[in-house]
Design an enzyme around this catalytic site. Sequence first.
Site, short mmCIF file in Angstrom:
data_model
loop_
_atom_site.label_atom_id
_atom_site.label_comp_id
_atom_site.label_asym_id
_atom_site.label_seq_id
_atom_site.Cartn_x
_atom_site.Cartn_y
_atom_site.Cartn_z
N ARG A 151 5.77 -12.98 9.38
CA ARG A 151 6.41 -11.71 9.04
C ARG A 151 7.77 -11.61 9.73
O ARG A 151 8.03 -12.31 10.71
CB ARG A 151 5.51 -10.54 9.41
CG ARG A 151 5.22 -10.41 10.89
CD ARG A 151 4.08 -9.45 11.17
NE ARG A 151 4.37 -8.09 10.79
CZ ARG A 151 3.72 -7.42 9.82
NH1 ARG A 151 2.77 -7.98 9.15
NH2 ARG A 151 4.03 -6.17 9.55
N GLU A 174 0.88 -1.16 0.00
CA GLU A 174 0.00 0.00 0.00
C GLU A 174 0.92 1.22 0.00
O GLU A 174 1.83 1.30 0.83
CB GLU A 174 -0.90 0.01 1.24
CG GLU A 174 -1.84 1.21 1.19
CD GLU A 174 -2.80 1.31 2.36
OE1 GLU A 174 -2.76 0.46 3.26
OE2 GLU A 174 -3.57 2.29 2.36
N LYS A 203 4.48 0.44 9.76
CA LYS A 203 4.52 1.71 9.05
C LYS A 203 3.98 2.84 9.91
O LYS A 203 4.48 3.95 9.86
CB LYS A 203 3.69 1.60 7.77
CG LYS A 203 4.51 1.17 6.58
CD LYS A 203 3.70 1.37 5.32
CE LYS A 203 3.38 0.04 4.70
NZ LYS A 203 2.49 0.09 3.57
P1 ATP Z 1 3.01 -2.60 8.12
O1 ATP Z 1 2.52 -3.71 9.00
O2 ATP Z 1 4.44 -2.26 8.28
O3 ATP Z 1 2.14 -1.40 8.12
P2 ATP Z 1 1.68 -3.59 5.84
O4 ATP Z 1 1.51 -5.05 5.81
O5 ATP Z 1 0.52 -2.81 6.21
O6 ATP Z 1 2.96 -3.23 6.68
P3 ATP Z 1 1.79 -3.38 3.03
O7 ATP Z 1 2.21 -2.25 2.21
O8 ATP Z 1 0.38 -3.81 3.00
O9 ATP Z 1 2.23 -3.03 4.49
O10 ATP Z 1 2.73 -4.62 2.77
C1 ATP Z 1 3.04 -5.10 1.50
C2 ATP Z 1 3.45 -6.54 1.60
O11 ATP Z 1 4.57 -6.68 2.46
C3 ATP Z 1 2.35 -7.40 2.18
O12 ATP Z 1 2.22 -8.55 1.39
C4 ATP Z 1 2.81 -7.70 3.55
O13 ATP Z 1 2.34 -8.96 3.98
C5 ATP Z 1 4.33 -7.68 3.43
N1 ATP Z 1 4.94 -7.31 4.69
C6 ATP Z 1 4.70 -6.23 5.44
N2 ATP Z 1 5.42 -6.24 6.57
C7 ATP Z 1 6.14 -7.39 6.55
C8 ATP Z 1 7.08 -8.01 7.45
N3 ATP Z 1 7.42 -7.45 8.61
N4 ATP Z 1 7.63 -9.19 7.09
C9 ATP Z 1 7.30 -9.76 5.92
N5 ATP Z 1 6.43 -9.25 5.04
C10 ATP Z 1 5.84 -8.08 5.34
#
Ligand code: ATP
Length: 572
Positions: free
Chosen positions: A268, A42, A278
């Site tokens: 994760r 996102e 984020k």
């Molecule tokens: P955050 O939890 O940091 O806000 P998010 O999952 O909301 O991250 P996205 O932009 O939706 O952020 O993430 C894009 C991709 O990265 C998704 O497929 C998500 O599962 C993966 N992702 C996010 N954080 C991690 C992490 N700590 N380890 C592995 N993959 C991750």
Amino acid sequence: MPISPTKPAEPGAPTNFIKQIVAADVAAGKNDGRVATRFPPEPNGYLHIGHAKSICLNFGLAAEFGGICHLRFDDTDPAKESTEYVESIMEDVRWLGFDWKDKLFFASDYFEQLYDFAKQLITLGKAYVDHLSADEIREYRGSLTTPGRNSPYRDRSVEENLDLFTRMRAGEFEDGACVLRAKIDMASPNIVMRDPTLYRIKRVSHYRTGDRWCIYPMYDFTHCLSDMIEGITDSICTLEFENNRELYDWVLDTLKTPCHPQQIEFARLNLNYTVLSKRKLIELVEGGIVAGWDDPRMPTISGYRRRGYTPEAIRNFCERIGVARADSTVDISLMEHCLREDLNRRSARVMAVLRPLKVTLINYPEGQTEELEAINNPEDPSMGTRKVPFSREIFIERDDFMEDPPKKFFRLAPGREVRLRYAYFITCVEVVKDPATGEVTELRCTYDPTTRGGDAPDGRKVQGTLHWVSAAHAVPAEVRLYDHLFTKENPDDVVEGRHFTDYVNPKSLEVLRSCRLEPSLAAAAPGSRFQFERLGYFCADYQESRPGQLVFNRSVTLRDTWAKIVKKKEGR
Ligand code: ATP
Ligand code: MG
């Protein structure tokens, strides 16, 4: 959470459970043996090291199985999304070494199709417009132990729902006045399935679609359909979406879509001394706690890049942490270890003095300069040698001298002889101090001209070898030393009444402004990386360093704490 013991991957073996699933699918001819994955960020922040894990996994799988990985911006929540984030994400994925070819997509490009799918669900009697308030919806949802209750609006006719949904889109209702919900099962043991919201009204301009829409689709509705539209085969996401898989499948099954990607969840990445949400990273940036998204202390890809990390080191780290189905926390020293390993192979060694102490060689001829030969990289002879100027006045590191040294201090002290790297043996004969403060301001030493190059013809040994620079030839620089951004091993574990920012390490940045570097660094290109002998790996800051005004960031010290941890674990 335990620190995961991570081993380098066995060559040739299917190294994680997702690869095994994909390999089995390909072998069985599923999707005609085709593999298509996607990385779906996102655009509401910069990418962090957790995203790197997901990027390496998705692009890595595609590469390994001759498939393709899409880059798709999951941009359905306009409030916090922007073009700046889109651009930074593309730059970071490219920098990590991955290529989405022509497979660049935006969920916002599917808004019209998604709207049509929503109407189809209504027509099938599988979605309805609900006028309950957000609080009421929550209350009606029930809990893990109690089933939910049906909304009084649940049994409206298809015609009425179609009419209301059309009017939602047309802007006839206030924000929050109603939502579109899937009609599934308010008593489902999986709370996600209790008539989830599919669309809400939100009068917020979208960075791509402007004010064209006042209704926006929810993640669970958007994601599966976007995957389907693009023909994704494996939709890989983190474990917190495990319960959403049932809904992912329900939407596609109910709409009888021609393609049905498989959602697979993995754990994760968590790193100690680091926050990876984020929301928290935004708070650090907006609160001015760091200098920006690319502050070298940030766990963002751009922060690591500025700090001097290489894409190879990050990819290697992601390979070594592996992919599992159980949450764990990785020790940050493994990351540093991966960087050191990479930089050790390829960075040129140079001499830099961070906290200079002047040394005058009293028996060295005034005005004389000589050029000494120094090895650029003992790990890589092809990197050759260079000349380093030497003269009567040099600088050494202030903490390489002690007036009254303890037993195990093998560096310089009054009356003691040490080696200057690539140069001569010197002996300290006099300590000059500031009469007012008592601070040591200069050492007066003799040098032994027969020891040129670093060995004594009479075979006598010295215990210490110091790095140095020639005072007249050295170039000034600012050097920034970084340490972990948090003092607490798990900064997400916040005690009552405190905030995660309370655990920010006040010593995470130390700026040294009177450093002296050997003259070969005068023209160091922004972004170039070096080993400063005995000190660590440093990188010319690509934002602020320029010839004549050098700024270096310490990427990592030479001390390998990861190797120590491994030794301890193996009982060595
Ligand atoms: P955050 O939890 O940091 O806000 P998010 O999952 O909301 O991250 P996205 O932009 O939706 O952020 O993430 C894009 C991709 O990265 C998704 O497929 C998500 O599962 C993966 N992702 C996010 N954080 C991690 C992490 N700590 N380890 C592995 N993959 C991750
Ligand atoms: Mg997300």
